[in-house]
Enzyme design. Sequence first.
Site, PDB file in Angstrom:
ATOM      1  N   GLY A  51     -20.534   5.274  13.870  1.00 37.69           N
ATOM      2  CA  GLY A  51     -21.020   4.997  15.226  1.00 37.69           C
ATOM      3  C   GLY A  51     -22.258   4.242  15.462  1.00 37.69           C
ATOM      4  O   GLY A  51     -22.584   3.194  16.310  1.00 37.69           O
ATOM      5  N   GLU A 106     -28.973   7.405  16.037  1.00 37.33           N
ATOM      6  CA  GLU A 106     -27.824   8.003  16.418  1.00 37.33           C
ATOM      7  C   GLU A 106     -27.285   7.140  17.622  1.00 37.33           C
ATOM      8  O   GLU A 106     -28.224   6.596  18.178  1.00 37.33           O
ATOM      9  CB  GLU A 106     -27.796   9.698  17.082  1.00 37.33           C
ATOM     10  CG  GLU A 106     -26.359  10.197  17.415  1.00 37.33           C
ATOM     11  CD  GLU A 106     -25.165   9.981  16.475  1.00 37.33           C
ATOM     12  OE1 GLU A 106     -25.084   8.653  15.959  1.00 37.33           O
ATOM     13  OE2 GLU A 106     -24.273  10.848  16.352  1.00 37.33           O
ATOM     14  N   ASP A 107     -26.229   7.006  17.867  1.00 37.52           N
ATOM     15  CA  ASP A 107     -25.403   6.073  18.831  1.00 37.52           C
ATOM     16  C   ASP A 107     -25.732   6.828  20.284  1.00 37.52           C
ATOM     17  O   ASP A 107     -26.052   6.259  21.050  1.00 37.52           O
ATOM     18  CB  ASP A 107     -24.077   5.515  18.736  1.00 37.52           C
ATOM     19  CG  ASP A 107     -22.997   6.801  18.255  1.00 37.52           C
ATOM     20  OD1 ASP A 107     -23.479   7.774  18.171  1.00 37.52           O
ATOM     21  OD2 ASP A 107     -21.982   6.510  17.788  1.00 37.52           O
ATOM     22  N   ASP A 110     -24.557  13.722  23.481  1.00 36.51           N
ATOM     23  CA  ASP A 110     -23.335  13.873  24.355  1.00 36.51           C
ATOM     24  C   ASP A 110     -23.424  15.493  24.625  1.00 36.51           C
ATOM     25  O   ASP A 110     -24.556  15.606  25.212  1.00 36.51           O
ATOM     26  CB  ASP A 110     -21.837  13.399  23.894  1.00 36.51           C
ATOM     27  CG  ASP A 110     -21.084  13.781  24.975  1.00 36.51           C
ATOM     28  OD1 ASP A 110     -21.151  13.596  26.241  1.00 36.51           O
ATOM     29  OD2 ASP A 110     -19.765  13.875  24.774  1.00 36.51           O
ATOM     30  N   LYS A 138     -26.135  10.921  27.231  1.00 41.20           N
ATOM     31  CA  LYS A 138     -25.372  11.497  28.474  1.00 41.20           C
ATOM     32  C   LYS A 138     -25.711  12.918  28.866  1.00 41.20           C
ATOM     33  O   LYS A 138     -25.111  13.974  28.505  1.00 41.20           O
ATOM     34  CB  LYS A 138     -24.036  11.237  27.860  1.00 41.20           C
ATOM     35  CG  LYS A 138     -22.692  10.752  28.801  1.00 41.20           C
ATOM     36  CD  LYS A 138     -21.454  11.011  28.292  1.00 41.20           C
ATOM     37  CE  LYS A 138     -20.689  10.022  27.496  1.00 41.20           C
ATOM     38  NZ  LYS A 138     -19.470  10.409  26.999  1.00 41.20           N
ATOM     39  N   PHE A 159     -16.844   7.891  29.591  1.00 36.51           N
ATOM     40  CA  PHE A 159     -16.439   7.613  27.947  1.00 36.51           C
ATOM     41  C   PHE A 159     -16.644   6.184  27.951  1.00 36.51           C
ATOM     42  O   PHE A 159     -16.044   5.538  28.462  1.00 36.51           O
ATOM     43  CB  PHE A 159     -15.242   8.235  27.604  1.00 36.51           C
ATOM     44  CG  PHE A 159     -14.893   7.965  26.339  1.00 36.51           C
ATOM     45  CD1 PHE A 159     -15.345   9.232  25.359  1.00 36.51           C
ATOM     46  CD2 PHE A 159     -14.196   6.992  25.527  1.00 36.51           C
ATOM     47  CE1 PHE A 159     -15.139   9.272  24.115  1.00 36.51           C
ATOM     48  CE2 PHE A 159     -14.086   6.954  24.092  1.00 36.51           C
ATOM     49  CZ  PHE A 159     -14.466   8.098  23.445  1.00 36.51           C
ATOM     50  N   VAL A 160     -17.535   5.920  26.716  1.00 39.95           N
ATOM     51  CA  VAL A 160     -17.956   4.412  26.582  1.00 39.95           C
ATOM     52  C   VAL A 160     -17.454   4.109  25.322  1.00 39.95           C
ATOM     53  O   VAL A 160     -17.558   4.861  24.227  1.00 39.95           O
ATOM     54  CB  VAL A 160     -19.455   4.281  26.774  1.00 39.95           C
ATOM     55  CG1 VAL A 160     -19.641   4.523  28.248  1.00 39.95           C
ATOM     56  CG2 VAL A 160     -20.493   5.293  26.077  1.00 39.95           C
ATOM     57  N   ASP A 166     -16.574   4.134  19.334  1.00 35.67           N
ATOM     58  CA  ASP A 166     -15.091   3.819  19.218  1.00 35.67           C
ATOM     59  C   ASP A 166     -14.337   4.916  20.307  1.00 35.67           C
ATOM     60  O   ASP A 166     -14.749   5.855  20.461  1.00 35.67           O
ATOM     61  CB  ASP A 166     -14.577   4.319  17.884  1.00 35.67           C
ATOM     62  CG  ASP A 166     -14.546   5.740  17.603  1.00 35.67           C
ATOM     63  OD1 ASP A 166     -15.502   6.358  17.681  1.00 35.67           O
ATOM     64  OD2 ASP A 166     -13.546   6.213  17.117  1.00 35.67           O
ATOM     65  N   ARG A 172     -15.252  -0.691  18.017  1.00 33.09           N
ATOM     66  CA  ARG A 172     -16.397  -0.579  17.546  1.00 33.09           C
ATOM     67  C   ARG A 172     -17.165  -2.133  17.457  1.00 33.09           C
ATOM     68  O   ARG A 172     -18.516  -2.296  17.621  1.00 33.09           O
ATOM     69  CB  ARG A 172     -16.497   0.176  16.265  1.00 33.09           C
ATOM     70  CG  ARG A 172     -16.057   1.314  16.098  1.00 33.09           C
ATOM     71  CD  ARG A 172     -16.539   1.800  14.575  1.00 33.09           C
ATOM     72  NE  ARG A 172     -15.839   3.422  14.344  1.00 33.09           N
ATOM     73  CZ  ARG A 172     -16.226   4.399  14.637  1.00 33.09           C
ATOM     74  NH1 ARG A 172     -17.446   4.571  15.296  1.00 33.09           N
ATOM     75  NH2 ARG A 172     -15.565   5.514  14.268  1.00 33.09           N
TER      76      ARG A 172
HETATM   77  P1  IMP Z   1     -21.616  15.767  20.738  1.00 37.78           P
HETATM   78  O1  IMP Z   1     -21.550  16.375  19.586  1.00 37.78           O
HETATM   79  O2  IMP Z   1     -20.792  15.798  21.828  1.00 37.78           O
HETATM   80  O3  IMP Z   1     -23.098  15.216  21.373  1.00 37.78           O
HETATM   81  O4  IMP Z   1     -21.046  14.182  20.222  1.00 37.78           O
HETATM   82  C1  IMP Z   1     -21.837  13.307  19.725  1.00 37.78           C
HETATM   83  C2  IMP Z   1     -20.557  12.021  18.975  1.00 37.78           C
HETATM   84  O5  IMP Z   1     -19.376  12.000  19.778  1.00 37.78           O
HETATM   85  C3  IMP Z   1     -21.281  10.742  19.146  1.00 37.78           C
HETATM   86  O6  IMP Z   1     -22.016  10.538  17.885  1.00 37.78           O
HETATM   87  C4  IMP Z   1     -20.093   9.979  19.175  1.00 37.78           C
HETATM   88  O7  IMP Z   1     -19.407   9.757  17.994  1.00 37.78           O
HETATM   89  C5  IMP Z   1     -19.065  10.729  19.916  1.00 37.78           C
HETATM   90  N1  IMP Z   1     -19.104  10.374  21.487  1.00 37.78           N
HETATM   91  C6  IMP Z   1     -19.881  11.155  22.427  1.00 37.78           C
HETATM   92  N2  IMP Z   1     -19.784  10.617  23.776  1.00 37.78           N
HETATM   93  C7  IMP Z   1     -18.818   9.516  23.330  1.00 37.78           C
HETATM   94  C8  IMP Z   1     -18.579   8.333  24.068  1.00 37.78           C
HETATM   95  O8  IMP Z   1     -18.651   8.241  25.402  1.00 37.78           O
HETATM   96  N3  IMP Z   1     -17.801   7.342  23.418  1.00 37.78           N
HETATM   97  C9  IMP Z   1     -17.623   7.233  22.171  1.00 37.78           C
HETATM   98  N4  IMP Z   1     -17.758   8.444  21.304  1.00 37.78           N
HETATM   99  C10 IMP Z   1     -18.838   9.247  21.984  1.00 37.78           C
HETATM  100 MG    MG Z   2     -21.137   9.071  16.144  1.00 32.53          MG
END
Ligand code: IMP
Ligand code: MG
Length: 189
Positions: A51, A106-107, A110, A138, A159-160, A166, A172
């Site tokens: 990502g 990182e992208d 969350d 987020k 959700f983006v 993706d 992507r």
């Molecule tokens: P976390 O472990 O919940 O912080 O998730 C992080 C990963 O979840 C990111 O690197 C993304 O790959 C994916 N992710 C989280 N939110 C989104 C979203 O809104 N769109 C797409 N991918 C997301």
């Molecule tokens: Mg990712």
Amino acid sequence: MTVLRAATPADDIAEVLIDEQAIAAKVRGLGAAISDDYRGKDLVLVSILKGALPFLADLMRQMPIPLALDFLEVSSYGEATESSGNVRILKDLAKSIEGRDVVVVEDILDTGQTLSYVIEHLRSKQPASVRLCTLLDKPARRIVPIRIDYRGFEIPDKFVVGYGLDYAERYRNLPFIGVLKPEVYRGEP
Ligand code: IMP
Ligand code: MG
């Protein structure tokens, strides 16, 4: 079974949240800030596949200092829109980061479950320092608190997709960040 989708990925977007110009301006600012902080250091940008790829590619070209790249791949959501919290390293770094200064690129941050695992994993390799740069944050969904050193945009709990992000490996390649129409992931017509 063939899943019918819109002919163009952009047709599945309900709303453009951050357009190309806004992304480019933010990436220039982040590149300048990180470059100022790491001039004269042994910097390694560690990115998480897949990502963060467009962000990394644009960010590093806004950084006029010596740097190296390395990559991690971690297990993802599969086709769900929620993190499972069960993170696994699928591909580890190619080179040692011992004694070097690491910035994780990182992208999106969350729940924080992926990054907290990744940062602990990197710290176990004894780098001189580890900081985090995330394009999107987020905060509404955070479960594990994480310090962000360089933040692009704070976004609402939606959700983006696009600019590397993706849904089920699609979207992507969109040059902007947009909100997916809910019927796309609910599988409705
Ligand atoms: P976390 O472990 O919940 O912080 O998730 C992080 C990963 O979840 C990111 O690197 C993304 O790959 C994916 N992710 C989280 N939110 C989104 C979203 O809104 N769109 C797409 N991918 C997301
Ligand atoms: Mg990712």
